[in-house]
Every structure is written in C-alpha cells, then in structure tokens.
Write a protein that holds these residues in place. Structure first.
Motif, PDB file in Angstrom:
ATOM      1  N   TYR A 190       0.825  -1.207   0.000  1.00 55.59           N
ATOM      2  CA  TYR A 190       0.000   0.000   0.000  1.00 55.59           C
ATOM      3  C   TYR A 190       0.865   1.266   0.000  1.00 55.59           C
ATOM      4  O   TYR A 190       0.692   2.146   0.835  1.00 55.59           O
ATOM      5  N   TYR A 197       5.117   2.465  -5.950  1.00 49.64           N
ATOM      6  CA  TYR A 197       4.569   1.190  -6.401  1.00 49.64           C
ATOM      7  C   TYR A 197       5.308   0.702  -7.648  1.00 49.64           C
ATOM      8  O   TYR A 197       5.694  -0.466  -7.731  1.00 49.64           O
ATOM      9  N   MET A 222      -2.762  -3.942  -5.210  1.00 49.93           N
ATOM     10  CA  MET A 222      -2.544  -2.690  -4.479  1.00 49.93           C
ATOM     11  C   MET A 222      -3.674  -2.496  -3.472  1.00 49.93           C
ATOM     12  O   MET A 222      -4.836  -2.756  -3.781  1.00 49.93           O
ATOM     13  N   PHE A 223      -3.339  -2.032  -2.285  1.00 52.32           N
ATOM     14  CA  PHE A 223      -4.316  -1.783  -1.223  1.00 52.32           C
ATOM     15  C   PHE A 223      -4.387  -0.277  -0.972  1.00 52.32           C
ATOM     16  O   PHE A 223      -3.348   0.366  -0.787  1.00 52.32           O
ATOM     17  N   ILE A 224      -5.596   0.299  -0.973  1.00 49.74           N
ATOM     18  CA  ILE A 224      -5.724   1.743  -0.834  1.00 49.74           C
ATOM     19  C   ILE A 224      -6.990   2.095  -0.059  1.00 49.74           C
ATOM     20  O   ILE A 224      -8.048   1.485  -0.259  1.00 49.74           O
ATOM     21  N   THR A 225      -6.879   3.062   0.842  1.00 54.35           N
ATOM     22  CA  THR A 225      -8.021   3.560   1.602  1.00 54.35           C
ATOM     23  C   THR A 225      -8.694   4.665   0.807  1.00 54.35           C
ATOM     24  O   THR A 225      -8.023   5.596   0.347  1.00 54.35           O
ATOM     25  N   GLN A 258       0.728   4.557   4.194  1.00 52.01           N
ATOM     26  CA  GLN A 258      -0.087   3.805   3.260  1.00 52.01           C
ATOM     27  C   GLN A 258      -0.873   4.717   2.336  1.00 52.01           C
ATOM     28  O   GLN A 258      -1.080   5.901   2.614  1.00 52.01           O
TER      29      GLN A 258
END
Length: 316
Positions: A190, A197, A222-225, A258
């Motif tokens: 993240y 990335y 990919m991890f995203i808030t 993140q």
C-alpha cells in the motif's frame, strides 16, 4: 484503466446484533461488479474472524475472489491453518487468494505474545509456514524448513486446486520485495505514492527473473483507503477521524505509511488510475466510512466510477 476491483470487508465495525450483514455486504459487492472481497486479520479489538467470514461467503457468493488482506499466519497453528484454508478453497470452488504478512512493529508484538509465538525471526517463520502449507496441500508427509520441521505429518486436506490457492505477500520492504519475487504468487502493498509502487514492482519482477520465474508469475495488486465525498474541505478531517479510530494514528502520519485518497469522484478515479498506470492490476479498496450503511454508499459510488473498466474475476 484495465484493473480489477476489490473491497475490504468492515469486519471490525459494529453491526448491531447481526454480523450476517457482512454476508449481505459481500453479495452486494458482487452484484455491483466487484471482482473480489477481502477480510483482514488482527487480535486487536473485537471483530469477526477472517477465515470464518470467508467460509460464510463461499456459498453465498458465486463469482468474486475471496481473499485475506492480510492474514497473520503466526496467530494460528500452521497445520490446522492449512486445513482451514484448503477447506475454504473447496467451499469456494477455487476462489480463494491468501495474502499473508508478518505484522507491524509497535503493533503486532502483543498478537504474537498471546499466540505464544516469538516475534524474532518472524519473516523466516512466515516463509516456512507458507512452504509447509503448500507441502500439506500437495500431500507431502514431512517438511523440513529453517524453523518448522515435521518428520511425520498426518494426511491433510488437499487443496481444491493442485498446489494450493495463490499466496500473495503484503509487504514492501527491500527484503520483502525480493521474497515476493522468489516465493510468492502475488504482491499486495500500500505505498503512498504511485512512483513507489512502480519501483517496488520492478524490484519484485527483477527478483522473479533472477530466480527463473516468469514475470507474470506474481500478480501485481494494491491496497488503498478510499473515501468519495464532495466536501473537499472536510475530506482530510474525515480521513483523520477514520485513521484515529482504526489505527490510533492521525491522518498526517498514516498517509506517509499507506495509500489514501479522499475527495470528489473524479479525484479518486484519477488517483486509482495513477496506481493502475504504475502497474497495479488489482486494486483493493478499504472504505473510509464510519458505519456499515455509509460503507454501502461508498461501495456504490466506487462501483460507479470504475464499472466501465471492470475486467471480470480473477484468482491470480
């Protein structure tokens, strides 16, 4: 942007007296065109256990990938965990993806302590555990890793898919990038900047090539808030409230660790597109909303801005 879209289930939020609303949430995501739903893992605070959640979702869903993001194998006995994961792989007819991690300094030591597992050499233990799972899923009766050693393993539940479900790594340190390329089937970090990335993915693929693995052996995820809101001035304050509630950290600190984005739909879409352009082929969104109803609203808003680019389900 030709990117698959996933959503993290809000396992730690209050659901009144009926946690089965989470099943409805996942079914709604599938109907909206999401490609995957994910369950995270921690012993810090009351929540629904992720493997129980995915087992409940297996018969309730038909198409979506069911994933862990991120599972902490150290919290479970490794042989039993292999059986649990193989069972979910069967129940879902091969839709399981397992993202694993070793925890976070300053946060996860207590989880290791109550699980009676030493914090030291946790990365070696993680890699050994994954290798043991794969051995069990393939029917092997002994295993000799650097930390885990078994001379006489009982017959174990084979996985639905030969060799087992894909196992991804959720980490982005320089050592983790090399291990992802050498040992894992996917990468789910993240990083707060798309350039990071791209750089990390290059390193993962370089390590894979050096080990004789094909470039496409590692699924780039990919991890995203995410929070879609027209309240531009209040967007960061809402993220700050979410970060303090979820992590005990202010937004200004969490954003350096993140990926996070909040604002109007076009701003969020542009940010997601930048990560896709950097190489992410599967975006997993954590919805930064305070209640299940608010998260359902976000679920629909994000589907609206990404639906034209949906690419169909995958368990790479």
């Amino acid at each position: 942007m030709n990117t698959r879209l996933g959503v993290l289930l809000p396992l730690g939020q209050s659901h009144g007296d009926d946690a089965r609303q989470l099943v409805d949430f996942a079914v709604r995501a599938e109907r909206l065109g999401y490609d995957s739903v994910w369950a995270n893992d921690t012993l810090l605070g009351p929540r629904i256990e992720p493997l129980a959640m995915l087992a409940a979702l297996a018969p309730a869903t038909e198409r979506v990938t069911l994933g862990t993001a991120t599972l902490l194998p150290a919290l479970r006995r490794p042989v039993m965990a292999a059986q649990e994961l193989a069972s979910i792989d069967h129940l879902s007819a091969g839709r399981l993806v397992i993202t694993v991690g070793a925890g976070f300094p300053g946060r996860s030591q207590i989880e290791y302590a109550v699980s009676q597992v030493p914090w030291e050499r946790r990365f070696r233990r993680l890699d050994d555990t994954v290798a043991l799972w794969r051995a069990l899923w393939s029917g092997e009766r002994s295993f000799h890793g650097k930390l885990l050693r078994f001379d006489d393993l009982p017959a174990s539940t084979p996985s639905y898919r030969p060799g087992g479900p894909p196992v991804w790594l959720g980490a982005a340190s320089p050592a983790a990038l090399e291990r992802a390329g050498l040992l894992y089937d996917g990468w789910l970090p993240y990083p707060p900047d798309p350039a990071d990335y791209r750089t990390g993915l290059t390193a993962v693929r370089r390590a894979a090539a050096a080990a004789g693995r094909p470039v496409d052996a590692i699924a780039p995820a990919m991890f995203i808030t995410v929070l879609i809101t027209d309240d531009v001035e209040g967007a960061e304050q809402r993220l700050d409230t979410y970060c303090r509630t979820t992590y005990g950290l202010p937004y200004q600190t969490a954003r350096t660790i993140q990926a996070m984005v909040a604002g109007p739909a076009d701003h969020v879409a542009a940010t997601l597109a930048r990560y896709a352009a950097a190489g992410a082929e599967h975006l997993v969104c954590r919805l930064a909303a305070p209640s299940l109803d608010a998260q359902l609203d976000q679920l629909e808003l994000i589907a609206e801005i990404t639906r034209p680019t949906a690419a169909g389900p995958s368990s790479r």
